[in-house]
Design a protein around this motif. Structure first.
Motif, PDB file in Angstrom:
ATOM      1  N   PRO A 161       0.834  -1.214   0.000  1.00  0.00           N
ATOM      2  CA  PRO A 161       0.000   0.000   0.000  1.00  0.00           C
ATOM      3  C   PRO A 161       0.861   1.255   0.000  1.00  0.00           C
ATOM      4  O   PRO A 161       1.910   1.306   0.648  1.00  0.00           O
ATOM      5  CB  PRO A 161      -0.803  -0.128   1.305  1.00  0.00           C
ATOM      6  CG  PRO A 161      -0.844  -1.596   1.585  1.00  0.00           C
ATOM      7  CD  PRO A 161       0.471  -2.131   1.101  1.00  0.00           C
ATOM      8  N   GLY A 162       0.401   2.249  -0.737  1.00  0.00           N
ATOM      9  CA  GLY A 162       1.160   3.487  -0.860  1.00  0.00           C
ATOM     10  C   GLY A 162       2.059   3.525  -2.065  1.00  0.00           C
ATOM     11  O   GLY A 162       2.576   4.590  -2.436  1.00  0.00           O
ATOM     12  N   ARG A 163       2.239   2.364  -2.714  1.00  0.00           N
ATOM     13  CA  ARG A 163       3.055   2.289  -3.923  1.00  0.00           C
ATOM     14  C   ARG A 163       2.149   2.244  -5.151  1.00  0.00           C
ATOM     15  O   ARG A 163       0.967   1.924  -5.075  1.00  0.00           O
ATOM     16  CB  ARG A 163       3.938   1.043  -3.889  1.00  0.00           C
ATOM     17  CG  ARG A 163       4.930   0.991  -2.721  1.00  0.00           C
ATOM     18  CD  ARG A 163       5.959   2.115  -2.797  1.00  0.00           C
ATOM     19  NE  ARG A 163       6.592   2.183  -4.107  1.00  0.00           N
ATOM     20  CZ  ARG A 163       7.541   1.355  -4.532  1.00  0.00           C
ATOM     21  NH1 ARG A 163       7.977   0.395  -3.742  1.00  0.00           N
ATOM     22  NH2 ARG A 163       8.054   1.493  -5.736  1.00  0.00           N
ATOM     23  N   LEU A 164       2.728   2.525  -6.300  1.00  0.00           N
ATOM     24  CA  LEU A 164       1.975   2.530  -7.548  1.00  0.00           C
ATOM     25  C   LEU A 164       1.432   1.139  -7.870  1.00  0.00           C
ATOM     26  O   LEU A 164       2.154   0.150  -7.750  1.00  0.00           O
ATOM     27  CB  LEU A 164       2.888   2.992  -8.695  1.00  0.00           C
ATOM     28  CG  LEU A 164       2.299   2.915 -10.115  1.00  0.00           C
ATOM     29  CD1 LEU A 164       1.225   3.976 -10.290  1.00  0.00           C
ATOM     30  CD2 LEU A 164       3.398   3.065 -11.160  1.00  0.00           C
ATOM     31  N   HIS A 165       0.168   1.081  -8.246  1.00  0.00           N
ATOM     32  CA  HIS A 165      -0.412  -0.154  -8.770  1.00  0.00           C
ATOM     33  C   HIS A 165      -1.226   0.197 -10.020  1.00  0.00           C
ATOM     34  O   HIS A 165      -2.091   1.079  -9.972  1.00  0.00           O
ATOM     35  CB  HIS A 165      -1.306  -0.842  -7.738  1.00  0.00           C
ATOM     36  CG  HIS A 165      -1.585  -2.276  -8.080  1.00  0.00           C
ATOM     37  ND1 HIS A 165      -2.383  -2.639  -9.151  1.00  0.00           N
ATOM     38  CD2 HIS A 165      -1.150  -3.443  -7.522  1.00  0.00           C
ATOM     39  CE1 HIS A 165      -2.451  -3.949  -9.230  1.00  0.00           C
ATOM     40  NE2 HIS A 165      -1.709  -4.470  -8.256  1.00  0.00           N
ATOM     41  N   PRO A 166      -0.982  -0.477 -11.144  1.00  0.00           N
ATOM     42  CA  PRO A 166      -1.657  -0.116 -12.405  1.00  0.00           C
ATOM     43  C   PRO A 166      -3.160  -0.325 -12.393  1.00  0.00           C
ATOM     44  O   PRO A 166      -3.866   0.244 -13.226  1.00  0.00           O
ATOM     45  CB  PRO A 166      -0.977  -1.018 -13.444  1.00  0.00           C
ATOM     46  CG  PRO A 166      -0.410  -2.156 -12.650  1.00  0.00           C
ATOM     47  CD  PRO A 166      -0.016  -1.570 -11.332  1.00  0.00           C
ATOM     48  N   ASN A 167      -3.665  -1.121 -11.460  1.00  0.00           N
ATOM     49  CA  ASN A 167      -5.109  -1.345 -11.408  1.00  0.00           C
ATOM     50  C   ASN A 167      -5.844  -0.296 -10.581  1.00  0.00           C
ATOM     51  O   ASN A 167      -7.065  -0.366 -10.434  1.00  0.00           O
ATOM     52  CB  ASN A 167      -5.411  -2.733 -10.849  1.00  0.00           C
ATOM     53  CG  ASN A 167      -5.001  -3.837 -11.812  1.00  0.00           C
ATOM     54  OD1 ASN A 167      -4.786  -3.583 -12.997  1.00  0.00           O
ATOM     55  ND2 ASN A 167      -4.877  -5.044 -11.320  1.00  0.00           N
ATOM     56  N   LEU A 168      -5.102   0.665 -10.032  1.00  0.00           N
ATOM     57  CA  LEU A 168      -5.711   1.799  -9.349  1.00  0.00           C
ATOM     58  C   LEU A 168      -5.660   2.994 -10.285  1.00  0.00           C
ATOM     59  O   LEU A 168      -4.585   3.460 -10.647  1.00  0.00           O
ATOM     60  CB  LEU A 168      -4.969   2.108  -8.041  1.00  0.00           C
ATOM     61  CG  LEU A 168      -5.072   1.052  -6.935  1.00  0.00           C
ATOM     62  CD1 LEU A 168      -4.199   1.443  -5.745  1.00  0.00           C
ATOM     63  CD2 LEU A 168      -6.513   0.866  -6.501  1.00  0.00           C
ATOM     64  N   SER A 169      -6.825   3.464 -10.677  1.00  0.00           N
ATOM     65  CA  SER A 169      -6.904   4.585 -11.611  1.00  0.00           C
ATOM     66  C   SER A 169      -6.725   5.915 -10.879  1.00  0.00           C
ATOM     67  O   SER A 169      -6.700   5.967  -9.644  1.00  0.00           O
ATOM     68  CB  SER A 169      -8.255   4.571 -12.320  1.00  0.00           C
ATOM     69  OG  SER A 169      -9.297   4.858 -11.390  1.00  0.00           O
ATOM     70  N   TRP A 170      -6.639   6.975 -11.646  1.00  0.00           N
ATOM     71  CA  TRP A 170      -6.544   8.312 -11.052  1.00  0.00           C
ATOM     72  C   TRP A 170      -7.765   8.595 -10.189  1.00  0.00           C
ATOM     73  O   TRP A 170      -7.665   9.191  -9.115  1.00  0.00           O
ATOM     74  CB  TRP A 170      -6.390   9.353 -12.140  1.00  0.00           C
ATOM     75  CG  TRP A 170      -6.491  10.776 -11.692  1.00  0.00           C
ATOM     76  CD1 TRP A 170      -7.349  11.733 -12.124  1.00  0.00           C
ATOM     77  CD2 TRP A 170      -5.670  11.425 -10.697  1.00  0.00           C
ATOM     78  NE1 TRP A 170      -7.134  12.924 -11.475  1.00  0.00           N
ATOM     79  CE2 TRP A 170      -6.112  12.771 -10.596  1.00  0.00           C
ATOM     80  CE3 TRP A 170      -4.622  11.001  -9.886  1.00  0.00           C
ATOM     81  CZ2 TRP A 170      -5.543  13.676  -9.713  1.00  0.00           C
ATOM     82  CZ3 TRP A 170      -4.053  11.909  -9.000  1.00  0.00           C
ATOM     83  CH2 TRP A 170      -4.510  13.232  -8.923  1.00  0.00           C
ATOM     84  N   THR A 171      -8.936   8.139 -10.641  1.00  0.00           N
ATOM     85  CA  THR A 171     -10.155   8.349  -9.854  1.00  0.00           C
ATOM     86  C   THR A 171     -10.078   7.584  -8.533  1.00  0.00           C
ATOM     87  O   THR A 171     -10.537   8.070  -7.492  1.00  0.00           O
ATOM     88  CB  THR A 171     -11.396   7.906 -10.645  1.00  0.00           C
ATOM     89  OG1 THR A 171     -11.378   8.512 -11.939  1.00  0.00           O
ATOM     90  CG2 THR A 171     -12.670   8.321  -9.930  1.00  0.00           C
ATOM     91  N   HIS A 172      -9.518   6.379  -8.566  1.00  0.00           N
ATOM     92  CA  HIS A 172      -9.314   5.643  -7.312  1.00  0.00           C
ATOM     93  C   HIS A 172      -8.433   6.445  -6.358  1.00  0.00           C
ATOM     94  O   HIS A 172      -8.751   6.586  -5.166  1.00  0.00           O
ATOM     95  CB  HIS A 172      -8.629   4.291  -7.592  1.00  0.00           C
ATOM     96  CG  HIS A 172      -9.560   3.231  -8.098  1.00  0.00           C
ATOM     97  ND1 HIS A 172      -9.395   2.613  -9.315  1.00  0.00           N
ATOM     98  CD2 HIS A 172     -10.656   2.656  -7.542  1.00  0.00           C
ATOM     99  CE1 HIS A 172     -10.338   1.713  -9.491  1.00  0.00           C
ATOM    100  NE2 HIS A 172     -11.121   1.716  -8.432  1.00  0.00           N
ATOM    101  N   TYR A 173      -7.325   6.945  -6.881  1.00  0.00           N
ATOM    102  CA  TYR A 173      -6.399   7.681  -6.017  1.00  0.00           C
ATOM    103  C   TYR A 173      -7.028   8.963  -5.485  1.00  0.00           C
ATOM    104  O   TYR A 173      -6.803   9.344  -4.326  1.00  0.00           O
ATOM    105  CB  TYR A 173      -5.107   7.994  -6.778  1.00  0.00           C
ATOM    106  CG  TYR A 173      -4.143   6.832  -6.837  1.00  0.00           C
ATOM    107  CD1 TYR A 173      -3.505   6.376  -5.687  1.00  0.00           C
ATOM    108  CD2 TYR A 173      -3.870   6.182  -8.034  1.00  0.00           C
ATOM    109  CE1 TYR A 173      -2.619   5.310  -5.728  1.00  0.00           C
ATOM    110  CE2 TYR A 173      -2.980   5.110  -8.089  1.00  0.00           C
ATOM    111  CZ  TYR A 173      -2.365   4.686  -6.927  1.00  0.00           C
ATOM    112  OH  TYR A 173      -1.491   3.624  -6.972  1.00  0.00           O
TER     113      TYR A 173
END
Length: 371
Positions: free
Chosen positions: A125-137
């Motif tokens: 957690p806290g690191r980049l994950h490609p399945n988290l979109s900008w809207t998720h973040y």
């Protein structure tokens, strides 16, 4: 030598479709990752530049306004002053999103960007994950509690929540509801592993929040109206129930020596490998309600369960309950099979939840002293 037969048309089509769907998913993921990376890098550059001029009180504000004016001319309204403030906050909320090496990859070439668009098996957690979109973040940034934010990151990836589903879970204080009856070790597990379903006690939260039904809190509400509303909103109800629930049936009739009984909702839990029977009650829970759900559970264990099924679980969803009545009606031998949870027709506030936590602790202390 046998003649090679052509591939059946349906099989051939499925192969081509899989190739295109895989490529489409890869493209979407790459685009999402590019947006997240560019926003994070912009936020990082803004923060670093602000630090250079921190001796001037108005430096940061003027920096963002001037930058927004120029970027809007070249890249459109997506880089307004308010959006740039949000992008800056994104970097501050996720300062460890990229390592120094990954920062170099992100700005070096398109091929390296594609590499960052692939899930990292060692992700944290806290690191980049490609399945988290900008809207998720954007949604995750609203969660100030770092343990809670980590939990929502993990659960979003494990359960494939959309950004809308993630927002609903945050608004319904899912982390707080799961964490309120656990110890420090359980809290750490939520923050590092997400919700783990290992025993019956891990399945049910208290309260369940079903604000999505849009039902008013009224003494005229009856069980049939509540049941119908839940079925009409089954997809959202399954999200609130949590992982592993599969809907089986509503109003299942069982007949015992000519007497008919009706189980409101029947589910099967794919992780615990057992049936879960839900009885709906409008008003305060009584010992008679507990006896009724015990009847249903015992019947299912004897007449419905097959080889491989674990013992049936029962849940009463009620608007109010007395924990002491539950404790003394069920006894120790039934408390891991029969559960009672309250439902709420509105989203609880943090103040309401805090009061519940305090009351829960009082109840636990009083039980400990009486045992």
């Amino acid at each position: 030598m046998s003649e090679i037969q052509p591939t059946p048309p349906d099989v051939f089509y499925d192969r081509i479709r899989d190739i295109l769907e895989s490529a489409r998913t890869s493209i979407v993921r790459t685009v999402n990752t590019a947006q997240v990376l560019s926003n994070w890098l912009i936020g990082r550059a803004i923060v670093e530049e602000e630090q250079q001029g921190q001796h001037r009180a108005d430096y940061g504000e003027n920096l963002l306004k001037n930058l927004a004016q120029k970027l809007k001319q070249d890249f459109g309204k997506g880089y307004s002053y308010s959006n740039l403030k949000f992008i800056r906050q994104f970097y501050l909320a996720f300062p460890q999103l990229l390592t120094e090496a990954e920062i170099g990859y992100a700005v070096s070439s398109q091929s390296e960007l594609i590499g960052l668009s692939k899930p990292n098996p060692n992700w944290q957690p806290g690191r980049l994950h490609p399945n988290l979109s900008w809207t998720h973040y954007r949604t995750l940034m609203r969660v100030e509690n770092l343990d809670a934010r980590a939990f929502y990151e993990i659960e979003t990836l494990k359960t494939n929540w959309s950004s809308r589903e993630l927002e609903r879970q945050i608004n319904s204080l899912l982390f707080e509801r799961l964490a309120k009856s656990t110890d420090k070790q359980g809290l750490m597990q939520l923050a590092t592993q997400g919700q783990m379903i290992q025993t019956s006690a891990d399945v049910f939260k208290d309260p369940f929040v079903i604000e999505f039904l849009g039902l008013p809190e009224s003494p005229r509400l009856v069980e049939s109206d509540l049941e119908t509303a839940l079925i009409e909103n089954l997809q959202t109800f399954l999200l609130e129930l949590g992982k592993g629930f599969a809907f089986v049936k509503r109003q299942e009739r069982i007949t015992l020596d000519g007497d008919h009984f009706y189980i409101d909702l029947v589910f099967y839990h794919t992780i615990l490998k057992c049936y879960i029977l839900i009885d709906l009650k409008v008003g305060k829970l009584t010992h008679g309600d507990l006896g009724q759900i015990q009847l249903y559970v015992n019947y299912y264990d004897r007449e419905r369960c097959t080889e491989g099924d674990n013992p049936t679980l029962g849940l009463i969803l009620c608007s109010d309950k007395n924990d002491a009545v539950v404790k003394y009606t069920l006894g120790a031998e039934q408390q891991d099979k029969i559960f009672a949870s309250r439902y709420q027709l509105h989203l609880p506030t943090e103040a309401e939840l805090r009061r519940e936590l305090e009351q829960l602790q009082l109840n636990l202390d009083s039980r400990a002293s009486s045992d």
